[in-house]
Design an enzyme around this catalytic site. Sequence first.
Site, PDB file in Angstrom:
ATOM      1  N   HIS A 147     -45.275 127.919   0.071  1.00  0.00           N
ATOM      2  CA  HIS A 147     -44.753 127.167   1.203  1.00  0.00           C
ATOM      3  C   HIS A 147     -43.616 126.259   0.765  1.00  0.00           C
ATOM      4  O   HIS A 147     -43.647 125.655  -0.320  1.00  0.00           O
ATOM      5  CB  HIS A 147     -45.863 126.331   1.845  1.00  0.00           C
ATOM      6  CG  HIS A 147     -45.512 125.863   3.221  1.00  0.00           C
ATOM      7  ND1 HIS A 147     -44.883 124.665   3.457  1.00  0.00           N
ATOM      8  CD2 HIS A 147     -45.677 126.455   4.432  1.00  0.00           C
ATOM      9  CE1 HIS A 147     -44.696 124.517   4.759  1.00  0.00           C
ATOM     10  NE2 HIS A 147     -45.160 125.592   5.378  1.00  0.00           N
ATOM     11  N   HIS A 148     -42.591 126.150   1.623  1.00  0.00           N
ATOM     12  CA  HIS A 148     -41.385 125.408   1.242  1.00  0.00           C
ATOM     13  C   HIS A 148     -41.634 123.905   1.106  1.00  0.00           C
ATOM     14  O   HIS A 148     -40.863 123.191   0.463  1.00  0.00           O
ATOM     15  CB  HIS A 148     -40.275 125.666   2.265  1.00  0.00           C
ATOM     16  CG  HIS A 148     -38.903 125.664   1.670  1.00  0.00           C
ATOM     17  ND1 HIS A 148     -38.505 124.774   0.686  1.00  0.00           N
ATOM     18  CD2 HIS A 148     -37.823 126.447   1.900  1.00  0.00           C
ATOM     19  CE1 HIS A 148     -37.258 125.007   0.362  1.00  0.00           C
ATOM     20  NE2 HIS A 148     -36.814 126.030   1.083  1.00  0.00           N
ATOM     21  N   SER A 149     -42.704 123.394   1.702  1.00  0.00           N
ATOM     22  CA  SER A 149     -43.002 121.970   1.571  1.00  0.00           C
ATOM     23  C   SER A 149     -43.436 121.613   0.151  1.00  0.00           C
ATOM     24  O   SER A 149     -43.366 120.451  -0.257  1.00  0.00           O
ATOM     25  CB  SER A 149     -44.108 121.562   2.557  1.00  0.00           C
ATOM     26  OG  SER A 149     -45.307 122.266   2.284  1.00  0.00           O
ATOM     27  N   ASN A 330     -39.357 118.704  -3.339  1.00  0.00           N
ATOM     28  CA  ASN A 330     -38.173 118.917  -2.505  1.00  0.00           C
ATOM     29  C   ASN A 330     -37.247 117.709  -2.593  1.00  0.00           C
ATOM     30  O   ASN A 330     -37.581 116.629  -2.105  1.00  0.00           O
ATOM     31  CB  ASN A 330     -38.589 119.115  -1.036  1.00  0.00           C
ATOM     32  CG  ASN A 330     -39.035 120.540  -0.745  1.00  0.00           C
ATOM     33  OD1 ASN A 330     -38.283 121.484  -0.954  1.00  0.00           O
ATOM     34  ND2 ASN A 330     -40.258 120.695  -0.282  1.00  0.00           N
TER      35      ASN A 330
END
Length: 485
Positions: A147-149, A330
């Site tokens: 997941h990009h989070s 991120n």
Amino acid sequence: MEKEKILEREDLETTSMEPLSPMSQMLSSPNLFIVITFGFKTKCNPSDFVEGFKTTLINAPRFSSKMVSNYKKKGEPVWIPVSIRVEDHVTVPDLDYPNIKNPDQFLEDYTSRIANIPMDMSKPLWEFHVLNIKTSNAESVLLAKIHHSIGDGMSLMSLLLACSRKTSDPSALISNTSATTKPVKSMISAWWLIAGLWFMIRVTFTTLVEFFKLMLTICFLRDTKNPLMGNPDDGIQSWKVVHRIISFDDVKLVKTTMNMKVNDVLLGMTQAGLSRYMTTKYDGYTMTQKKEILEKIRFRGAVAINLRPATNIEDLADMMTKGSKCRWGNFIGTIIFPLWIKSENDPLEYVRRAKATMDRKKISLEAFIFYGIIKFTLNFFGGKAVESFGKRIFGNTSLAFSNVKGPDEEISLFGHPISYVAGSALVGSQALNIHFISYVNKIIINLAVDTTTIPDPHQLCDEIVEALKIIKSAVQEKISHKMEV
């Protein structure tokens, strides 16, 4: 059901919670994740990966946490640590390998299939698929869905390197690669002060101009409707993920001859490839009419910019083995990059334009301002406003673009020598995501497309590859001309 909610609240009262970073908040939807393909030179042993993840990956906090809503803060998502069983995150599908007639197509279909399944948000947000299938470029494949989070492309590449070892020395971590810095003269002169003042004026003016353009995009400025742009209101209907391997040496030849960065060349060949593809989409028009159409098109990309200095690989390895602290996750900004979609007679004009535009973007603070706006919006208006902000940025532009630098020397992941690394970030509502990843002497072109808008991703990929060949040929001709003179 009510009892479950009460128990969940009691758990949150006693569990340590960590808020999501601003960018992770913007990327918290179940449909936003990164799909990575590792091609290996040998057959896979699934148990090696399970044992390897137990001693490395799950010790990274984000990989042993799940995302839940914090009822105390209006349902804002937070990270909470959970116990984890690695086997539940590693899938070894039971496949009839001898009867797979086209392994490359099978891999592409399998990758696209998992790309169309939303992330299961009830557990830590990652999974791996082990495929002992021989393809044109590898003896076996490992697919990762993260997941990009959890992290951006650069963060995940750094973590990969921290989990890997040099193929030439199985006990050694790969060293960080850093750009060479030019020596700075210590002599202060009037000319130096004037140059510094002029530079500050340029930075200020350029930042103001780019900030104004960014705000226009957030508010209402949308790209011209074109064959590569989907309808953001419809969302993504069907992802197709494809990749192609090209020679890094070809890109370096253009880079050196044209005196520019690798990223400039990749953006230039992308502009040329998209221009070639777009020209084929206006049937029934003369070439003159096609040129006029392309001249009027506003076509921009959301380009991801890494804002964090290079993470030390040793620090990441220590985080996973010793539990030490390390800044990771991120930390990216985004710039709105206008692409040069024209019908040019001189193929080198595409890379010149890419360099000129990127040079202007580099002296602005647009990426930092973008991150600052996300952080401000999160603090004062909450996560829903941040998600809405992201939808407007991605919905008003035509594509997403990124370039991730991989290792310069060959590495092995838990005893498996890597042949290549491909990856696509499935983000936003754009119908086209283009990502480049380098690995030793290869560059992997990765396309993730919505097939309802772009039904022929292979043709698009072919046009980008062909564009590099044409640019390389023009560069070689330029070199020959210089030698004759």
